[in-house]
Design a protein around this motif. Sequence first.
Motif, PDB file in Angstrom:
ATOM      1  N   TYR A 698       1.043  -1.179   0.203  1.00 12.03           N
ATOM      2  CA  TYR A 698       0.057  -0.058   0.170  1.00 12.03           C
ATOM      3  C   TYR A 698       0.879   1.272   0.104  1.00 12.03           C
ATOM      4  O   TYR A 698       2.133   1.243   0.682  1.00 12.03           O
ATOM      5  CB  TYR A 698      -0.932   0.032   1.305  1.00 12.03           C
ATOM      6  CG  TYR A 698      -2.009  -1.108   1.175  1.00 12.03           C
ATOM      7  CD1 TYR A 698      -3.196  -0.817   0.686  1.00 12.03           C
ATOM      8  CD2 TYR A 698      -1.653  -2.232   1.792  1.00 12.03           C
ATOM      9  CE1 TYR A 698      -4.014  -1.949   0.476  1.00 12.03           C
ATOM     10  CE2 TYR A 698      -2.772  -3.244   1.640  1.00 12.03           C
ATOM     11  CZ  TYR A 698      -4.103  -3.025   1.021  1.00 12.03           C
ATOM     12  OH  TYR A 698      -4.956  -4.137   1.116  1.00 12.03           O
ATOM     13  N   GLY A 758       3.805   0.830   2.784  1.00 13.76           N
ATOM     14  CA  GLY A 758       3.705   0.038   3.580  1.00 13.76           C
ATOM     15  C   GLY A 758       3.308  -1.613   3.170  1.00 13.76           C
ATOM     16  O   GLY A 758       2.930  -1.558   1.816  1.00 13.76           O
ATOM     17  N   THR A 759       3.455  -2.419   3.726  1.00 11.82           N
ATOM     18  CA  THR A 759       3.225  -3.955   3.478  1.00 11.82           C
ATOM     19  C   THR A 759       2.702  -4.669   4.529  1.00 11.82           C
ATOM     20  O   THR A 759       2.714  -4.130   5.942  1.00 11.82           O
ATOM     21  CB  THR A 759       4.554  -4.722   3.262  1.00 11.82           C
ATOM     22  OG1 THR A 759       5.557  -4.520   4.358  1.00 11.82           O
ATOM     23  CG2 THR A 759       5.110  -4.077   1.997  1.00 11.82           C
ATOM     24  N   GLY A 760       1.777  -5.678   4.401  1.00  6.35           N
ATOM     25  CA  GLY A 760       1.106  -6.262   5.453  1.00  6.35           C
ATOM     26  C   GLY A 760       0.115  -7.202   5.011  1.00  6.35           C
ATOM     27  O   GLY A 760      -0.150  -7.446   3.561  1.00  6.35           O
ATOM     28  N   THR A 766      -0.424  -3.031   8.323  1.00  7.19           N
ATOM     29  CA  THR A 766       0.512  -2.709   7.442  1.00  7.19           C
ATOM     30  C   THR A 766       1.782  -1.836   8.498  1.00  7.19           C
ATOM     31  O   THR A 766       1.304  -0.894   9.272  1.00  7.19           O
ATOM     32  CB  THR A 766       0.446  -1.686   6.296  1.00  7.19           C
ATOM     33  OG1 THR A 766      -0.227  -0.583   6.769  1.00  7.19           O
ATOM     34  CG2 THR A 766      -0.740  -2.416   5.409  1.00  7.19           C
TER      35      THR A 766
END
Length: 779
Positions: A698, A758-760, A766
């Motif tokens: 994101y 962002g990652t998650g 995230t």
Amino acid sequence: MSEPLFRDPAAPVADRVGDLLPRMTLTEKVGQVNQRMYGWDAYEHTPSGHRLTDAFRTEVARFDGMGALYGLQRADPWSGVTAETGIGAGDGARVADAVQRHVVENTRLGIPVLLVEEMPHGLQALDGTLLPVNLAVGATWDPELYEEAAALAASELRSRGGHVALVSALDLVRDPRWGRAEECFGEDPYLAARFTEALVRGVQGPAGERIGPDRAAVVLKHFAGQGATVGGRNSAATELGARELHEIHLVAALAGVRAGAAGVMAAYNEFDGVPCAASRRLLTEVLRERWGFGGLVMADGLAIDRLVRMAGDPVAAGAMALRAGTDLSLWDDCYPRLAEAVRRGLVDESQLDRAVGRVLALKFRLGLFERPYTTVPPPAPGRLERLSEHIARESVTLLEHDGATLPLAGRRAGTVAVIGPNADSVPQQIGDYTAPQRPGTGSSVLAGVRAAAPEGTTVTYAPGCGLVGGDRSGLPAAAALAAAADVAVLVLGGSSAREPDTRFDANGAAVVAAGNPVGMTCGEGVDLAELGLPEGQSALVGTVAATGTPVVVVLVQGRPHALPDLTGKAAAVLSAWYPGPWGGRAVADVLFGAAEPQGRLPVSVPRSAAQLPVFYNGKDHGYRGYVDQPATALYPFGHGLSLTTVAYGAPRLSRPSVAADGPDGPDGSADGAVPPLSCTVRVTNTGGRPVRETVQLYVRRVSGGTSWPRVRELRGFARIGLAPGESAEVAFLVGAGTLASFTHAGAWAVEPGEFAIGTGPSSDRTDAARLVVTAPDPR
């Protein structure tokens, strides 16, 4: 005498069109842009088989040709075509070839007709193989799987004589009250774009001038913004600004155009006061001039007739749509009068020629002048069915879990009570735009549970309540079954199943009065004001939960229903967006552990209709919520649990800053705006079961830019398999498409500022790394 150039299969398509057009009369040209007839009126069923009707022959003679014929093989309550009167798989190619033969052999120029069929989630024809609906496809986050299925569906269409597939792909679920939510891949433009690309590749095959004999031309529905109608009201007004239109509602369309889509369908709704079929701004300035689209624009059913209110009469209405860029009609009374529009000077014949040229070009691309009749064998038996079940299995999404109840195979053999109005109905799990299914086709959830349950397990069943309404007479029997069981599987949700007594609008949408007297809660024309489960289903949840037996709720639905607080009532909650005929087996595989839950939400699930909208990527104004309930979704976009635990490391950027460098691409794609960098995250399966994890990327603009930013935006995802204890590094490319937004200058651009990358595992979980984008170096 040598053959004319347009008959030369080796000649370029443009040259063939250029040779054929001057040979045509005005009447023949008008015939090519018309799709006036309903296909099921072109034949009749007799004791000796199917034969062409006089009405069809008259329609062909009227224009000395026929541009396109819609729905020759469609069967459903609207068309009135049944399993007894329709065209089955064994007769499909023969009837299609009879239609084609009449057109080719009984017209002056012998121009073949395009046979157009609905293929929203598989071919809408008797014996056509159904896929799960698009919302289920979106829940897989697996475009490659969908591409494979779309290719087989196209092959099935061509094997029955069809040429053009109409497929919903461009609409987004921005308001889940809309009855056509099931036709969308989700609420997010990036996710929809990836599936639209897969659809085009699958249906049409490799990009190029020609479309192979085992592939079809795809017309993408609906262009544009139809999912943004006010109040979730079907075919109603939109209140979109240019930036919202481009940044949200045109992203999938642009992806489809760049992938080579043969056509798009102009939507019913209006943009800035102008219906899409009459919008030169959309159909010519954006679609053709800015994006370079050279394909076909088809009107939606009877949409051009709606323009009469603006234009004054049918002739002027047809001219209005033609000038805007609509090439091919669908059932309207206006396009058959385009010759009169030319003679009255309302439209120049050269504008008609452009539209006719696009219709002819598609026929040349499909090879219909060389191969007008069916030559493609059907796909191998069972192959598409297996893919349909595979998609269904990947789409099942675990929303809640107590960490112990699932999989059911891990419990001792005992009694499983299957309860609910959606537990034992295949028609209620296959969605809208479906043909009647032959007896024995598919598997309900009840049948799937009975087949998957370990030896020695007793499976009991009660409907408990009706799908709609508030009748509670079945609650005591359901409570007794649940109390006597070791676990209760409660199958709730909605249905888009049309019934023989359903009333329909002229364009096929269901006409449903307030109170919903038919058993539909979703589908075209079936919009809801309230998103909660019907009264009877809500009462059933409380009644079964009160027995103290562990409850697993399975939601078979075509839209996200607002759910009550199930804390303390349900040990697990699963969502199965209309999973298709074999969805019952897929759900059972997940319940009993033969398959791990893999699905991720393609749409946010609201707490109530009163808090709408709840899509995750709204404008970032920091709203804190209502007094009486939060403003956030109950289950956010991207959410989906597994039966293990997964840990994410912090995202790492290959460098902390980058300079914007260059203008946006010619089609608005922001190509080359920044040098690419990478974002990497380490993902670890910390539990004891294997997992198929969907890692999501994101972007959030923290500062800078010339327009207000969104909360966050999906810009990438990757699906990885991890064994217990296994780790993997997932790397995402961060380039112009990742960072660009649509500016007030009317173009996609990467603007200087600070971004959170962002990652998650979902949109609300995230971790982010900061990236600074600086202004271009003036040197």
